[in-house]
Design an enzyme around this catalytic site. Sequence first.
Site, short mmCIF file in Angstrom:
data_model
loop_
_atom_site.label_atom_id
_atom_site.label_comp_id
_atom_site.label_asym_id
_atom_site.label_seq_id
_atom_site.Cartn_x
_atom_site.Cartn_y
_atom_site.Cartn_z
N ILE A 231 -7.97 -6.37 2.78
CA ILE A 231 -8.09 -6.62 4.22
C ILE A 231 -9.47 -6.11 4.62
O ILE A 231 -9.83 -4.97 4.33
CB ILE A 231 -6.99 -5.87 5.02
CG1 ILE A 231 -5.60 -6.30 4.55
CG2 ILE A 231 -7.17 -6.12 6.51
CD1 ILE A 231 -5.28 -7.78 4.74
N GLY A 237 -5.88 -1.03 9.13
CA GLY A 237 -5.11 -0.13 9.98
C GLY A 237 -4.33 -0.81 11.07
O GLY A 237 -3.79 -0.15 11.96
N GLY A 239 -1.87 -3.26 10.27
CA GLY A 239 -0.62 -3.78 9.73
C GLY A 239 -0.74 -5.12 9.01
O GLY A 239 0.27 -5.69 8.59
N GLY A 241 -2.01 -5.79 6.03
CA GLY A 241 -1.66 -5.70 4.61
C GLY A 241 -0.16 -5.86 4.41
O GLY A 241 0.28 -6.59 3.50
N ALA A 242 0.63 -5.20 5.24
CA ALA A 242 2.09 -5.31 5.14
C ALA A 242 2.55 -6.73 5.45
O ALA A 242 3.41 -7.29 4.76
CB ALA A 242 2.76 -4.31 6.08
N GLU A 264 -1.31 -6.07 -11.00
CA GLU A 264 -2.21 -5.67 -12.08
C GLU A 264 -2.97 -4.41 -11.67
O GLU A 264 -3.72 -4.43 -10.69
CB GLU A 264 -3.19 -6.81 -12.38
CG GLU A 264 -4.22 -6.50 -13.45
CD GLU A 264 -5.26 -7.61 -13.59
OE1 GLU A 264 -6.29 -7.36 -14.22
OE2 GLU A 264 -5.02 -8.71 -13.05
#
Length: 408
Positions: A231, A237, A239, A241-242, A264
């Site tokens: 991101i 910060g 959200g 990524g979630a 990986e």
Amino acid sequence: MADVNAMEKKLAEYKCDTNEATCLKLVRFPEDVEDDGTTFHPEYSHQLFGDDEVAFGYKGLQIQLFYTAGNLSTLFKVKYSSKVTDTFDCVEADDVEAKIREIIPAGFTSNTDDFISLLEKEANFKPFGTMLHSYTVHNEEAEQLTYQIHKADISCPGFQEYHERLQTFLMWFIETASFLDIDDDRWDFFLVFEKYNKDGETLYATVGYMTVYNYYVYPDKTRPRVSQMLILPPFQGEGHGAQLLEAVHRFYCSLPKVQDITAEDPSENYVKLRDYVLTKFCQNLPSFDADKLHLGFSTDMIREAQEKLKINKKHARRVYEILRLRATDMSDEEKARAYRLEVKKRLFGPYRKNQRELAKMRKCLRPEELVSHMGQLDTQTQHEELEKSYQLAVDDYRRVIERLASQA
């Protein structure tokens, strides 16, 4: 000798921290170009400038890498107030421009006016591939911002060139980054975009992305493995990524041929994010009901997590430990002890292996050889390391629980 020291001191003035000198921007409006508030800097530059992350030969070095917010059309310029070769004979400055050219694809401009004119074409940029998910976030000004997650592949027109520009960010923000050979059609790409308005038109800004490789699993399954995820700093910060990981997980869960989803060489931050997302998914499964958690990690949990959510046994075990911690009254000494032993039982695996290795060594090594290995396998040290591992795990688990509570 004094002259040598004076010369060294003078030359030291021509060393620049390349993380500070490298200026990155995602530009939406012409005024962003001169606005220092829109600038962000790398976390890493060692892959281009060596472990010390220093460029020699310049004072006031500034490496400008500015990108249009959507299509990532690139402005690249190197500026400095003075260069060592202008002052000293027989001393050569690092070729900063050549190093940057190693990672940015052809087609960039070094003219600011030309770059600003490219902003007019941003209205023509549209997200690649198929939209999987849309969501909204409220910013500090209480505005509602809309984001979209798209799945793309190399067959999308223009995507390969766009990806070559996008992946340049990896070098600055992932410590061991490497570029992908995306000619292989087993790569999937998941992209996050912000939808915004400019002069009455709808435009899209690049927020981040994830790459996933689909490995073959005998006889007829695949195992998607997350390779890279980033991101971009202006959006961290919030959200995203979630949201991205959840959308990717839901996508692969819908495919019958998927065995499970792995990553990986995941970073610590990725593991924490995955813990949160998988726990959020699993907390609603019947086998993970609060009244079943104190009975221990069960085959029902393994089966249900794998069949319904494509989660492997190792990851399901971490989810179980997080949810059991949430359901455990840790002020109750007996319950706390039962939980601690349950987690340590898993953590003890590597130490048990060490003990087996030590038993073998006793049989086959001479005493002087055995002594050299004893320090590594000392029982007291193992107990201390085990307790440390337990405390670190519980700290991570509590953060997941707090985040779940804040989203409830």
